[in-house]
Write an enzyme that holds these catalytic residues in place. Sequence first.
Site, PDB file in Angstrom:
ATOM      1  CB  SER A  51      46.738  37.922  50.280  1.00 62.89           C
ATOM      2  OG  SER A  51      47.976  38.553  50.097  1.00 62.89           O
ATOM      3  CB  CYS A 261      48.676  44.082  48.884  1.00 61.44           C
ATOM      4  SG  CYS A 261      46.990  43.445  49.068  1.00 61.44           S
ATOM      5  CG  ASN A 303      43.677  38.964  47.958  1.00 57.14           C
ATOM      6  OD1 ASN A 303      42.673  39.109  48.640  1.00 57.14           O
ATOM      7  ND2 ASN A 303      44.532  37.982  48.171  1.00 57.14           N
ATOM      8  CG  HIS A 353      48.586  41.734  44.277  1.00 50.50           C
ATOM      9  ND1 HIS A 353      49.329  40.847  45.029  1.00 50.50           N
ATOM     10  CD2 HIS A 353      47.531  42.058  45.046  1.00 50.50           C
ATOM     11  CE1 HIS A 353      48.739  40.639  46.188  1.00 50.50           C
ATOM     12  NE2 HIS A 353      47.646  41.370  46.225  1.00 50.50           N
ATOM     13  CD  GLU A 355      52.026  40.257  42.679  1.00 51.09           C
ATOM     14  OE1 GLU A 355      50.982  39.718  43.088  1.00 51.09           O
ATOM     15  OE2 GLU A 355      52.325  41.424  42.983  1.00 51.09           O
TER      16      GLU A 355
END
Length: 385
Positions: A51, A261, A303, A353, A355
């Site tokens: 990203s 995202c 992000n 995110h 994860e």
Amino acid sequence: MTRFTTDPAVLVLEDGTRYAGRAYGARGTTLGEVVFATGMTGYQETLTDPSYAGQIVLQTAPHIGNTGMNGEDRESRRIWVAGYIVRDPSRVVSNWRADESLDDALETDGIVGISGIDTRAVTRHIRSAGSMRGAIFSGDAAGIDPDEQVRLVREAPAMAGRSLSAEVSVAAAEVTPARGERIGALAVLDLGVKQATVDNLADRGFEVHVLPQDVTIEQLRAIDPVAVFYSNGPGDPAASADHVDLLRAVLDDRLPFFGICFGNQLLGRALGLGTYKLPFGHRGINQPVLDRQTGRVEITAHNHGFAVEAPLEGPFDSPHGYGRVEVSHVGLNDQVVEGLRALDLPAFSVQYHPEAAAGPHDANYLFDRFRDMVVAHLDSKKDSQ
């Protein structure tokens, strides 16, 4: 041990602001959008997150590199940042898992960096003026005429309107077997997917098919997926019309969908919503988000430089005819849309995110929510047959 140098380097922003420091990593010139990341740990995961392609990343934490780099914690096949800005690089690597120093890893992957500058001052400037194009000129390139340096920065492409998915996606499909009881094949559109995402999906019983970003709906259907997942990734969602068209075909097929995202922004556009560029974005591992379904406030990893435009209060009709939709998650720092949920389709997404490598893990339950949605969808199909 990190090799310290007196080679010069300079960070130049498009408004003409300059910060002189020392060369770090590879020598040369690099251009990109200058952004800051607020995480105090997890720099290896940040550097290898696709990203960040096209972005020069500044770490607000002052001391970077003390744990080195290792072969296990990479989130992808290489370092993706366009450039790297740190204040104080660690003089030694102090971790038993380290395979090399951060400096060596940056040099190996050709990442031009700068150290020894006041990163707090740069961060405050970006927070006031917004993210902007910039360049790091290091080694011999630091001696280029200052006016020429600014000209080069201003001629660089802006992030708005830029598509980067083809640069970070896999060239051919990659399959990770399901772990535990297999649910079925999951089609993952690789727009810059992280390894931790693949692992989390496989752990939930999905046979994970990571597909190239230019896959067609016919190719996607050929794997007979039980669901579709859109990953994180770099670039402007408004420049990803093909991915939006593909997602609309997925929604038309009534396949369960989960996006994170970049995938959240593309779901928004598929539903008929707009997206816009944030002044300086959200990048870090300490962003508070309200999950409206549970009422919990979660600390999450972000992000992104773009966000979805949507009504924050109550359900609304999808402008593209996909039924009712609601904003499921809201960022508490600035009220940015952090999640969408379709009420008449098996589809949802979040802007952050779950994860979260290297953390936090407050939102990891979203993978369970996705698995449960897919299983319920499969059960309903059996009952109707």
